[in-house]
Design an enzyme around this catalytic site. Structure first.
Site, mmCIF file in Angstrom:
data_model
loop_
_atom_site.group_PDB
_atom_site.id
_atom_site.type_symbol
_atom_site.label_atom_id
_atom_site.label_comp_id
_atom_site.label_asym_id
_atom_site.label_seq_id
_atom_site.Cartn_x
_atom_site.Cartn_y
_atom_site.Cartn_z
ATOM 1 N N ASP A 10 11.787 24.165 -1.888
ATOM 2 C CA ASP A 10 12.428 23.645 -0.575
ATOM 3 C C ASP A 10 11.595 23.756 0.683
ATOM 4 O O ASP A 10 10.382 24.456 0.275
ATOM 5 C CB ASP A 10 13.775 24.424 -0.430
ATOM 6 C CG ASP A 10 14.362 24.195 0.697
ATOM 7 O OD1 ASP A 10 14.686 22.906 1.068
ATOM 8 O OD2 ASP A 10 14.730 25.173 1.437
ATOM 9 N N ASP A 12 12.409 24.041 4.684
ATOM 10 C CA ASP A 12 12.853 24.833 5.792
ATOM 11 C C ASP A 12 13.485 25.820 5.123
ATOM 12 O O ASP A 12 14.710 25.992 4.388
ATOM 13 C CB ASP A 12 13.731 24.122 6.600
ATOM 14 C CG ASP A 12 13.278 22.836 7.316
ATOM 15 O OD1 ASP A 12 11.800 23.065 7.561
ATOM 16 O OD2 ASP A 12 14.054 21.987 7.769
#
Length: 209
Positions: A10, A12
């Site tokens: 991922d 953020d």
């Protein structure tokens, strides 16, 4: 544990700290609609943008709301300050180039802009919001990444910070580790308080010292 050959990150909250940027964007969006920033941001943290618009500005056209949000996000990529988490750059540079990818709910052009601003290396594959018909917590984003890498989902390690991403990775049949949160997700296979603490273990799984 069986060795995992591919790592899916991922962005953020996992590789990059963008919390203040997201807060600023939503506060600016709220101001354009005459709304209170903290109240709008509190809703945005829990829902997808279209659901946020419906909750805080039910009389506004969703398409116009989304267009404004995207414009503000693009401006933030150009002018905002971003910080990669400690250890992120060294970790990504140490991974084999064909064995990792980014799986994000954001859009690729923003991810590229942020990575350029922070000096993080980019992988050959980015699965973004435009790449899939269903976003996290659906398993589709992570399954799409595995397919494009030519990887068996069982041979993929997902590194996440958010509950929706954890569920996405688990339902894709992958091993999921969480980072950068004070408490572990109850269903994740392993948890590290920081990305830097996870880094040597991630490298060990792909056979790097």
């Amino acid at each position: 544990m069986t060795s995992k050959n591919f790592v899916l990150f991922d962005v953020d909250g996992t590789l990059m700290d963008a919390v203040e940027n997201q807060r600023r964007v939503w506060h600016a969006w709220a101001a354009r609609h005459g709304l209170e920033g903290d109240e709008v941001y509190a809703v945005a943290l829990r829902t997808r943008p279209v659901e946020t618009f419906a909750a805080v500005a039910p009389g506004a056209a969703p398409e116009e709301c989304l267009a404004l949000l995207h414009a503000l996000e693009d401006e933030d990529v150009r002018t905002g300050s971003y910080g990669a988490f400690d250890g992120a750059a060294a970790l990504l540079r140490a991974l084999p180039a064909d064995r990792w990818a980014l799986v994000t709910s954001n859009y690729e052009h923003r991810v590229r802009g942020r990575f350029e601003r922070t000096g993080l290396p980019l992988p050959g594959l980015i699965i973004d919001a435009a790449s899939v018909a269903e976003g996290k917590p659906s398993p589709v984003p992570y399954l799409t990444a595995a397919e494009k890498l030519g990887a068996d989902p069982a041979d993929c390690l997902v590194v996440e910070d958010a509950p929706s991403g954890v569920r996405s990775g688990l339902d894709a049949g992958m091993t999921v580790w969480t980072v950068n949160t004070p408490a572990p997700h109850p269903d994740a296979h392993r948890h590290f308080p920081s990305l830097a603490e996870a880094a040597p273990h991630i490298l060990a799984l792909v056979g790097r010292p």
